[in-house]
Design an enzyme around this catalytic site. Structure first.
Site, PDB file in Angstrom:
ATOM      1  N   ASP A  39       0.996  -1.044   0.034  1.00 30.80           N
ATOM      2  CA  ASP A  39       0.197  -0.011   0.054  1.00 30.80           C
ATOM      3  C   ASP A  39       1.056   1.265   0.076  1.00 30.80           C
ATOM      4  OD1 ASP A  39      -2.601   1.616   0.475  1.00 30.80           O
ATOM      5  OD2 ASP A  39      -1.921   1.815   2.521  1.00 30.80           O
ATOM      6  N   ASP A  81      -0.273   5.175   1.018  1.00 34.26           N
ATOM      7  CA  ASP A  81      -0.411   5.946   2.114  1.00 34.26           C
ATOM      8  C   ASP A  81      -0.263   5.367   3.515  1.00 34.26           C
ATOM      9  OD1 ASP A  81      -1.584   8.767   0.724  1.00 34.26           O
ATOM     10  OD2 ASP A  81      -1.955   7.067  -0.319  1.00 34.26           O
ATOM     11  N   ASP A 122      -1.815  -1.088   5.824  1.00 35.55           N
ATOM     12  CA  ASP A 122      -2.224  -0.486   7.113  1.00 35.55           C
ATOM     13  C   ASP A 122      -3.704  -0.660   7.477  1.00 35.55           C
ATOM     14  OD1 ASP A 122      -2.313   1.740   5.347  1.00 35.55           O
ATOM     15  OD2 ASP A 122      -2.217   2.906   7.218  1.00 35.55           O
TER      16      ASP A 122
END
Length: 222
Positions: free
Chosen positions: A9, A11, A168
């Protein structure tokens, strides 16, 4: 099962984008006469993009009549500052170098629109650069859909079971697991205290980026 690629991922996993995401939100809130949000409040929702930030700042969800206008204004603000304060998380550069030294390829699967991804990724000067970058609008569906995951694998020519996916957010773990990848929760990312991470479909947990190298070594028997 040997790991041949690690997909990330963007961000909250590779890059700390919250200062710029939050800065855009607070400038828009100021224009609307609304109070600013603190960075402590912004960080836990930063991975949820424009929708999460607009809900945080204005209490407006996707089903609200004004949401489309808010989103357009927010993205216009973000477009002016997307690379101002964004940096890689500590240890990420070393992880990418370590993966390259091990012959493990890497790429990005993000829900960020390509209009921003295509400008931000070169700014971050990854070394080595990602071999594949999949944005939220690349496949017509974003995570938790498996389409971006399978598209990235096809671009690399690597089956999902030979990939780690690191993120996250719950949708990261859901998409990676559904695609057949081994999933790793990035403990350094934008995770709220209220998130029930134990219920997320993560195969492994990494407290810091450098832990990923040890994990890859263990999986590959090194």
């Amino acid at each position: 099962m040997e790991i041949q690629a690690v997909l990330f991922d963007l961000d909250g996993t590779l890059a700390d984008t919250a200062p710029d995401l939050g800065g855009a939100l607070n400038r828009l809130l100021a224009k609307k006469g609304l109070p600013p949000q603190s960075m402590a409040a912004i960080r836990p929702v930063a991975s949820h993009g424009a929708a999460g930030l607009i809900m945080l700042g204005a209490g407006i969800g996707k089903d609200h009549a004004d949401y489309a206008a808010w989103r357009a204004e927010y993205l216009a603000e973000y477009g002016q500052c997307f690379d101002r304060d964004t940096v890689l998380f500590e240890g990420v550069a070393e992880v990418l170098a370590g993966l390259a030294a091990r012959g493990i390829r890497w790429g990005i699967i993000t829900n960020k629109p390509a209009a921003f991804t295509d400008r931000l990724v070169p700014h971050l000067a990854f070394d080595p650069p990602p071999e594949v970058v999949v944005s939220g609008d690349t496949c017509g569906e974003a995570k938790p859909s498996v389409k971006p995951m399978l598209y990235a694998c096809a671009q690399l020519g690597i089956a999902p079971q030979y990939c780690l996916y690191v993120g996250d957010a719950e949708r990261d773990m859901q998409a990676g697991r559904a695609a057949g990848m081994r999933t790793v929760l990035a403990g350094w990312g934008y995770i709220a205290d209220s998130d029930d991470t134990d219920s997320w479909p993560a195969d492994d947990y990494a407290a810091v980026p450098l832990a990923l190298l040890g994990l890859a070594d263990r999986i590959n028997g090194r």
